[in-house]
Design an enzyme around this catalytic site. Structure first.
Site, PDB file in Angstrom:
ATOM      1  N   TYR A  43     -21.727  16.931  -3.246  1.00 58.58           N
ATOM      2  CA  TYR A  43     -21.900  18.358  -3.122  1.00 58.58           C
ATOM      3  C   TYR A  43     -21.032  19.145  -4.091  1.00 58.58           C
ATOM      4  O   TYR A  43     -21.409  20.173  -4.587  1.00 58.58           O
ATOM      5  CB  TYR A  43     -21.502  18.659  -1.676  1.00 58.58           C
ATOM      6  CG  TYR A  43     -21.510  20.075  -1.219  1.00 58.58           C
ATOM      7  CD1 TYR A  43     -22.660  20.626  -0.669  1.00 58.58           C
ATOM      8  CD2 TYR A  43     -20.367  20.851  -1.289  1.00 58.58           C
ATOM      9  CE1 TYR A  43     -22.658  21.919  -0.220  1.00 58.58           C
ATOM     10  CE2 TYR A  43     -20.364  22.144  -0.834  1.00 58.58           C
ATOM     11  CZ  TYR A  43     -21.498  22.685  -0.300  1.00 58.58           C
ATOM     12  OH  TYR A  43     -21.504  23.960   0.150  1.00 58.58           O
ATOM     13  N   TYR A  75     -25.398  21.822   8.669  1.00 62.78           N
ATOM     14  CA  TYR A  75     -24.467  22.152   9.746  1.00 62.78           C
ATOM     15  C   TYR A  75     -24.980  21.741  11.134  1.00 62.78           C
ATOM     16  O   TYR A  75     -24.353  22.086  12.134  1.00 62.78           O
ATOM     17  CB  TYR A  75     -24.199  23.661   9.729  1.00 62.78           C
ATOM     18  CG  TYR A  75     -23.290  24.153   8.612  1.00 62.78           C
ATOM     19  CD1 TYR A  75     -23.528  23.796   7.282  1.00 62.78           C
ATOM     20  CD2 TYR A  75     -22.209  24.990   8.888  1.00 62.78           C
ATOM     21  CE1 TYR A  75     -22.697  24.264   6.259  1.00 62.78           C
ATOM     22  CE2 TYR A  75     -21.379  25.460   7.880  1.00 62.78           C
ATOM     23  CZ  TYR A  75     -21.627  25.089   6.573  1.00 62.78           C
ATOM     24  OH  TYR A  75     -20.817  25.557   5.569  1.00 62.78           O
ATOM     25  N   HIS A  89     -18.781  32.399   5.574  1.00 59.29           N
ATOM     26  CA  HIS A  89     -18.770  31.659   4.303  1.00 59.29           C
ATOM     27  C   HIS A  89     -18.684  32.644   3.142  1.00 59.29           C
ATOM     28  O   HIS A  89     -19.145  33.781   3.271  1.00 59.29           O
ATOM     29  CB  HIS A  89     -20.077  30.838   4.174  1.00 59.29           C
ATOM     30  CG  HIS A  89     -20.001  29.723   3.173  1.00 59.29           C
ATOM     31  ND1 HIS A  89     -20.038  29.942   1.826  1.00 59.29           N
ATOM     32  CD2 HIS A  89     -19.866  28.378   3.330  1.00 59.29           C
ATOM     33  CE1 HIS A  89     -19.950  28.777   1.186  1.00 59.29           C
ATOM     34  NE2 HIS A  89     -19.843  27.804   2.080  1.00 59.29           N
ATOM     35  N   GLY A  90     -18.130  32.223   2.018  1.00 58.89           N
ATOM     36  CA  GLY A  90     -18.121  33.052   0.805  1.00 58.89           C
ATOM     37  C   GLY A  90     -19.558  33.296   0.363  1.00 58.89           C
ATOM     38  O   GLY A  90     -20.393  32.389   0.468  1.00 58.89           O
ATOM     39  N   ASP A  91     -19.827  34.491  -0.156  1.00 56.45           N
ATOM     40  CA  ASP A  91     -21.231  34.815  -0.456  1.00 56.45           C
ATOM     41  C   ASP A  91     -21.752  34.124  -1.726  1.00 56.45           C
ATOM     42  O   ASP A  91     -22.907  34.303  -2.105  1.00 56.45           O
ATOM     43  CB  ASP A  91     -21.444  36.334  -0.535  1.00 56.45           C
ATOM     44  CG  ASP A  91     -20.685  36.972  -1.681  1.00 56.45           C
ATOM     45  OD1 ASP A  91     -19.966  36.251  -2.406  1.00 56.45           O
ATOM     46  OD2 ASP A  91     -20.811  38.208  -1.853  1.00 56.45           O
ATOM     47  N   THR A 122     -14.015  35.732  -3.656  1.00 63.62           N
ATOM     48  CA  THR A 122     -12.883  36.218  -4.457  1.00 63.62           C
ATOM     49  C   THR A 122     -12.862  35.467  -5.780  1.00 63.62           C
ATOM     50  O   THR A 122     -12.713  34.246  -5.792  1.00 63.62           O
ATOM     51  CB  THR A 122     -11.550  35.928  -3.713  1.00 63.62           C
ATOM     52  OG1 THR A 122     -11.681  36.390  -2.370  1.00 63.62           O
ATOM     53  CG2 THR A 122     -10.363  36.564  -4.394  1.00 63.62           C
ATOM     54  N   ASP A 204     -28.472  -2.013 -32.112  1.00 65.63           N
ATOM     55  CA  ASP A 204     -27.540  -2.363 -31.019  1.00 65.63           C
ATOM     56  C   ASP A 204     -27.105  -3.832 -31.156  1.00 65.63           C
ATOM     57  O   ASP A 204     -27.482  -4.684 -30.370  1.00 65.63           O
ATOM     58  CB  ASP A 204     -28.287  -2.110 -29.686  1.00 65.63           C
ATOM     59  CG  ASP A 204     -27.463  -2.421 -28.462  1.00 65.63           C
ATOM     60  OD1 ASP A 204     -26.230  -2.484 -28.577  1.00 65.63           O
ATOM     61  OD2 ASP A 204     -28.068  -2.607 -27.379  1.00 65.63           O
TER      62      ASP A 204
END
Ligand code: SPV
Ligand code: MG
Length: 431
Positions: A43, A75, A89-91, A122, A204
């Site tokens: 995540y 969740y 939660h932070g937007d 923030t 290669d």
């Protein structure tokens, strides 16, 4: 008293997190979720401190009453356990791949009248600096080198993608997708001899020398944090391989994979169509032993790649070699095949796992590409390498563009399928 839940996935608490807790406190009793390591790596960034340390850190924030482990990206479990009146939660999760998680939370809360509160995220110079410092820490050789071993413990299957330049490194580093409600990303990078050579227009055949290959590693390590698995071809002369091991360790590479071939090495996907010689068990075991002896850190891995199936020497030969190479100190076994069907690879994995439960198994499903990561993991595979797909997708796209510009005597016709310079630039970090 109302219950408020918020989930953290950070290693450092900054004013943004304190702001979320302060806002949450106004609504009721605050419970913080600590996203488990296993979910965090799919995540978000890789953790620089343990899950236990994160729990302790969150618990010490004034106003936090309780900390629980959140074991899923979604969740559902925590909501049915805690039944919070609010989730805060932070937007910043309103946009991008995380927005599906937010939408799912909103739906779950609406089923019983819970509320979702988005707090303005923030973002200032201090927060930016903290993010940057964390990234720099992850990029340091001592953190990067051990990360592969950590990942093998943390996740059912480690997913490595080929990188051969700073830009392809950034693609592996930053690509995150949301699919069917889940986020995912690659765990590690594979520095393929095939793609590194191809990018230089060379065959290669161990023609691109180690100094040049190391330069590719440096280009990639400068702009990424994910662990590196280096394709060491045959490892060269044993007397040279011991120096390669030290250099790779110093650069923060996590593992080298060397193949049990000798003489002029050709790419395995040619199989028996070209002349290739397999090294003897004794010869190759001695190389592994010398490499392990030269190694200075406990983190570094030397993985033995077995070419018996590629060279049609049979399953028994592959298994005998695996036993011998583990005995010689190999930290993992890579088994390769160029069949379309995964049968012989799975047979090897099952038989090897019957007698050896722990030595990591690595596979490269370029030919047997119908097999899924989940199926490989069920057969005991620990690392899957997507060895050449970025190069193979870029090459035809570039060729077509070159052809079309020649055809139309201008660039307008190709423009629609090109990424804008602006988008390319956003991939590249500015310090
Ligand atoms: C490479 O990517 O260079 C490899 C894997 O060695 S393969 O090409 O499949 O042999
Ligand atoms: Mg190779």
């Amino acid at each position: 008293m109302k219950t408020v839940y918020t989930c953290f996935c950070t290693d450092v608490i900054h004013e943004g997190h304190l702001n979320i807790i302060n806002e949450a406190k106004k609504l009721g009793k605050v419970i913080v979720g600590c996203l488990s390591d296993r979910v965090l790596i799919r995540y978000n960034k890789f953790p620089t401190i343990s899950q236990e340390e994160r729990v302790k850190m969150y618990r010490s924030i004034p106003g936090v009453e309780e900390v629980v482990i959140q074991e899923n990206m979604h969740y559902d479990d925590v909501i049915s356990l805690i039944h919070p009146d609010y989730i805060v939660h932070g937007d910043n999760w309103k946009e991008g791949p995380e927005s599906t998680i937010r939408a799912h939370v909103e739906k779950l809360l609406s089923e019983y009248g819970g509320k979702l509160v988005d707090i303005p995220y923030t973002f200032n110079e201090t927060v930016r600096k903290i993010d940057l410092q964390l990234r720099e820490k992850l990029a340091m050789p001592e953190y990067r080198r051990k990360r592969l071993r950590q990942l093998i413990e943390m996740t059912p299957i480690v997913k490595a993608m080929e990188a051969h330049s700073g830009l392809t490194g950034l693609i592996v580093e930053k690509t995150v997708v949301e699919h069917e409600g889940k986020l995912d990303q690659f765990d590690a990078m594979w520095i393929s001899s095939l793609c590194d050579s191809t990018a230089k227009g060379k065959p290669d055949i161990e023609l691109v020398d180690m100094t040049s290959r190391f330069r590719t590693i440096e280009d990639i390590t400068e702009v990424t944090t994910k662990p590196i698995i280096f394709d060491g071809d045959t490892g060269g002369l044993t007397e040279h391989f011991v120096y390669t091991v030290r250099s790779l360790e110093r650069m923060g590479v996590s593992a080298v994979i060397i193949e049990d071939k000798t003489g002029l090495k050709k790419n395995s996907l040619f199989g028996t169509e070209v002349k290739q010689t397999q090294a003897t068990i004794e010869e190759f075991s001695a190389k592994i032993r010398a490499g392990k002896k030269a190694q200075l850190t406990d983190d570094f891995m030397i993985i033995a790649r077995i070419e018996s199936l590629i060279l049609e020497q049979g399953m028994e030969d592959a298994l005998t070699r695996a036993r011998a190479f583990v005995e010689a100190g190999a930290d993992g076994i890579m088994i390769h095949s160029r069949r379309k069907e995964p049968d012989e690879i799975l047979e090897f994995c099952d038989k090897f796992r019957e007698e050896n439960k722990h030595t990591p198994i690595v596979v490269v499903p370029s030919s047997f590409n119908t097999i899924t990561e989940e199926e490989l993991s069920q057969h005991g595979v620990n690392i899957v390498i997507y060895a050449n797909q970025l190069t193979r997708s870029a090459f035809p796209a570039m060729q077509k563009t070159a052809e079309d510009i020649l055809k139309y005597h201008r660039a307008k016709e190709v423009d629609d399928r090109l990424m804008s310079i602006k988008q390319i630039i956003t991939l590249i970090d500015e310090i």
